[in-house]
Design a protein around this motif. Sequence first.
Motif, PDB file in Angstrom:
ATOM      1  N   TYR A   1     -12.302  16.573 -13.574  1.00  0.00           N
ATOM      2  CA  TYR A   1     -13.229  16.034 -12.572  1.00  0.00           C
ATOM      3  C   TYR A   1     -12.711  16.130 -11.132  1.00  0.00           C
ATOM      4  CZ  TYR A   1     -15.621  13.840 -16.559  1.00  0.00           C
ATOM      5  OH  TYR A   1     -16.294  13.600 -17.730  1.00  0.00           O
ATOM      6  N   THR A   2     -11.465  16.523 -10.951  1.00  0.00           N
ATOM      7  CA  THR A   2     -10.872  16.358  -9.621  1.00  0.00           C
ATOM      8  C   THR A   2     -10.540  17.653  -8.890  1.00  0.00           C
ATOM      9  OG1 THR A   2      -8.742  16.021 -10.732  1.00  0.00           O
ATOM     10  CG2 THR A   2      -9.957  14.050 -10.019  1.00  0.00           C
ATOM     11  N   GLY A   3      -9.971  18.645  -9.552  1.00  0.00           N
ATOM     12  CA  GLY A   3      -9.462  19.816  -8.858  1.00  0.00           C
ATOM     13  C   GLY A   3     -10.505  20.576  -8.061  1.00  0.00           C
ATOM     14  N   TRP A   4     -11.733  20.637  -8.563  1.00  0.00           N
ATOM     15  CA  TRP A   4     -12.773  21.385  -7.854  1.00  0.00           C
ATOM     16  C   TRP A   4     -13.059  20.774  -6.489  1.00  0.00           C
ATOM     17  CZ3 TRP A   4     -17.565  19.664  -6.141  1.00  0.00           C
ATOM     18  CH2 TRP A   4     -17.973  18.405  -6.579  1.00  0.00           C
ATOM     19  N   VAL A   5     -12.863  19.447  -6.368  1.00  0.00           N
ATOM     20  CA  VAL A   5     -13.105  18.773  -5.090  1.00  0.00           C
ATOM     21  C   VAL A   5     -12.090  19.247  -4.050  1.00  0.00           C
ATOM     22  CG1 VAL A   5     -13.370  16.544  -3.958  1.00  0.00           C
ATOM     23  CG2 VAL A   5     -13.996  16.788  -6.368  1.00  0.00           C
ATOM     24  N   ASN A   6     -10.830  19.427  -4.469  1.00  0.00           N
ATOM     25  CA  ASN A   6      -9.809  19.940  -3.558  1.00  0.00           C
ATOM     26  C   ASN A   6     -10.129  21.361  -3.124  1.00  0.00           C
ATOM     27  OD1 ASN A   6      -8.461  17.927  -5.580  1.00  0.00           O
ATOM     28  ND2 ASN A   6      -7.127  17.930  -3.777  1.00  0.00           N
ATOM     29  N   ALA A   7     -10.520  22.203  -4.085  1.00  0.00           N
ATOM     30  CA  ALA A   7     -10.858  23.579  -3.739  1.00  0.00           C
ATOM     31  C   ALA A   7     -12.037  23.617  -2.774  1.00  0.00           C
ATOM     32  CB  ALA A   7     -11.168  24.371  -4.998  1.00  0.00           C
ATOM     33  N   ALA A   8     -13.000  22.735  -2.973  1.00  0.00           N
ATOM     34  CA  ALA A   8     -14.170  22.686  -2.101  1.00  0.00           C
ATOM     35  C   ALA A   8     -13.854  22.091  -0.736  1.00  0.00           C
ATOM     36  CB  ALA A   8     -15.291  21.889  -2.775  1.00  0.00           C
ATOM     37  N   GLY A   9     -12.716  21.412  -0.616  1.00  0.00           N
ATOM     38  CA  GLY A   9     -12.323  20.817   0.655  1.00  0.00           C
ATOM     39  C   GLY A   9     -13.007  19.514   0.988  1.00  0.00           C
ATOM     40  N   LEU A  10     -13.666  18.897   0.015  1.00  0.00           N
ATOM     41  CA  LEU A  10     -14.498  17.725   0.275  1.00  0.00           C
ATOM     42  C   LEU A  10     -13.682  16.431   0.226  1.00  0.00           C
ATOM     43  CD1 LEU A  10     -17.567  18.645  -1.963  1.00  0.00           C
ATOM     44  CD2 LEU A  10     -17.292  19.026   0.499  1.00  0.00           C
ATOM     45  N   PRO A  11     -14.138  15.380   0.897  1.00  0.00           N
ATOM     46  CA  PRO A  11     -13.514  14.066   0.751  1.00  0.00           C
ATOM     47  C   PRO A  11     -13.976  13.385  -0.529  1.00  0.00           C
ATOM     48  CG  PRO A  11     -15.336  13.897   2.285  1.00  0.00           C
ATOM     49  CD  PRO A  11     -15.230  15.348   1.898  1.00  0.00           C
TER      50      PRO A  11
ATOM     51  N   ALA B   1       0.865  -1.176   0.000  1.00  0.00           N
ATOM     52  CA  ALA B   1       0.000   0.000   0.000  1.00  0.00           C
ATOM     53  C   ALA B   1       0.899   1.222   0.000  1.00  0.00           C
ATOM     54  CB  ALA B   1      -0.932  -0.001   1.217  1.00  0.00           C
ATOM     55  N   GLY B   2       0.301   2.398  -0.113  1.00  0.00           N
ATOM     56  CA  GLY B   2       1.103   3.607  -0.155  1.00  0.00           C
ATOM     57  C   GLY B   2       0.433   4.782   0.508  1.00  0.00           C
ATOM     58  N   LEU B   3       1.260   5.762   0.838  1.00  0.00           N
ATOM     59  CA  LEU B   3       0.790   7.036   1.387  1.00  0.00           C
ATOM     60  C   LEU B   3       1.133   8.120   0.385  1.00  0.00           C
ATOM     61  CD1 LEU B   3      -0.485   8.299   3.988  1.00  0.00           C
ATOM     62  CD2 LEU B   3       1.860   8.876   4.671  1.00  0.00           C
ATOM     63  N   ALA B   4       0.148   8.952   0.045  1.00  0.00           N
ATOM     64  CA  ALA B   4       0.332   9.922  -1.025  1.00  0.00           C
ATOM     65  C   ALA B   4      -0.363  11.233  -0.677  1.00  0.00           C
ATOM     66  CB  ALA B   4      -0.194   9.357  -2.346  1.00  0.00           C
ATOM     67  N   THR B   5      -0.319  12.165  -1.609  1.00  0.00           N
ATOM     68  CA  THR B   5      -1.000  13.452  -1.447  1.00  0.00           C
ATOM     69  C   THR B   5      -1.881  13.711  -2.656  1.00  0.00           C
ATOM     70  OG1 THR B   5       0.796  14.707  -2.497  1.00  0.00           O
ATOM     71  CG2 THR B   5       0.900  14.425  -0.093  1.00  0.00           C
ATOM     72  N   ASP B   6      -2.890  14.541  -2.445  1.00  0.00           N
ATOM     73  CA  ASP B   6      -3.845  14.897  -3.497  1.00  0.00           C
ATOM     74  C   ASP B   6      -4.138  16.385  -3.376  1.00  0.00           C
ATOM     75  OD1 ASP B   6      -6.317  15.328  -4.937  1.00  0.00           O
ATOM     76  OD2 ASP B   6      -6.630  13.164  -4.925  1.00  0.00           O
ATOM     77  N   GLY B   7      -3.558  17.172  -4.308  1.00  0.00           N
ATOM     78  CA  GLY B   7      -3.801  18.609  -4.320  1.00  0.00           C
ATOM     79  C   GLY B   7      -4.698  19.053  -5.451  1.00  0.00           C
ATOM     80  N   GLY B   8      -4.976  18.135  -6.396  1.00  0.00           N
ATOM     81  CA  GLY B   8      -5.863  18.451  -7.505  1.00  0.00           C
ATOM     82  C   GLY B   8      -6.343  17.186  -8.208  1.00  0.00           C
ATOM     83  N   GLY B   9      -6.181  16.051  -7.507  1.00  0.00           N
ATOM     84  CA  GLY B   9      -6.543  14.751  -8.068  1.00  0.00           C
ATOM     85  C   GLY B   9      -5.410  13.757  -8.056  1.00  0.00           C
TER      86      GLY B   9
END
Length: 435
Positions: free
Chosen positions: A384-394, A163-171
């Motif tokens: 499809y992804t960046g707006w979710v980060n801006a919105a702060g949603l999971p 498994a891995g640990l990662a980051t998501d800033g825009g998808g």
Amino acid sequence: MDATALLTAYAEGRADPVEVTRAHLDVIAAQDGRLNAYSTLSGTALHAARTAAQALREGGTPGALNGVPVIIKDNLCAAGMPAAWGNAELARRVVDQDELPVAALRAAGAVILGKGNTPEFAVEGYTDNATFGPTRHPVDPALTPGGSSGGVVTAVASGMAMAGLATDGGGSIRRPAGYTGLWGLKPGIGTVRRGGGLPQVLLDLEAVGPITRSARDLALFHRVLSGQDAKPPRTCRILAIGLLGDAPCDPLIRDSFAATVKQLRALGHEVVEGVLPVDLGPLNAVWSGIAEIGLAHLGRNDPAVLDSAAEKYRAMARAGKAASAVDLYEAMIRIFALREAVRGLWGYDAVLMPTAAAMPWPADQAYPPMIDGLPVGPRGHAVYTGWVNAAGLPALAFPAAREGAMPVGMQLIGDMGAEPLLLGLAATLDAGQGA
């Protein structure tokens, strides 16, 4: 085998952490020259595995991830290795302490194998840099696994990590997980604690989350990172959005989206197909400026890092330096407006979308220039992804139904605090992967 099955094998004496770690190191030696998932290997993995084995021998209650071999994205700080971030200067600096999410995994007994390659500064949707070169897709090495968590997903999908640990800033968790048939969770803002890491170049849009082979592993790792448990599955009302305005989407992805809608309905959920009830135009107009200003700030505080960077990132930093405080304030106001607009998720429990608009493209190209026969820009695959980060949603990425060998990913987006609900939904979607 997934991590949950491995932990059961450990508990029953059918597997040994040292042997499992050695087996992963053997796979890395055999495969990473072709796939280039790792930017560096840990020199302490076998020592950590021996400690995990001793914890099993001594009885008691070992850590929740005791002896599980994992990979850490190379923009996260793990003691004893660089946090290179795809950058030549940072690759020369060895970090002396874990940042908080990495420390949580280590405290739970995880065996850290090494660091996963990422594009420089983790601000692009593929994985290549001048320091370590391109990471390649495990199904077709000519193609990219996406980014910016390409090293992590390639390692997990090809057997070079559990498994891995990662980051998501825009998808950057969801799109690569989708491209490689994995599960990934981008938690909402503030759910997983940060601290002790590299400077942020994406404000608070970037979250730390796990990438796994199964839904139950995703729940296990999220519990370690946040203390949250998955909620029991229940019937949900889901808004399904297959297209965003006139943005093109690959036909294979559209077909998988339709199959996923049918799957969710067959599971008893109410699925309403529609459009996104918010205008993303104001956000899209300022999106690129956020990373530019972030890189300008990074360069001011650590010039050696930016001086060693590729020219395109130095150019981004110059553009960011030319921006004003009013420009940054305008971007933040638009982000805050979006967060208010999505509050309550318009009465739905979750929103279904693809993780990406394009299938994987050549590994040395930053983005696909065409999608479904139409020209697109650098973020055309990532609509499809960046707006979710801006919105702060999971948001939770999961493997979708597909035809052929190349995986396709979908995502379920929840309201603030809905990570346990999303994990419960994921459990119903997981058709026994890793069981």
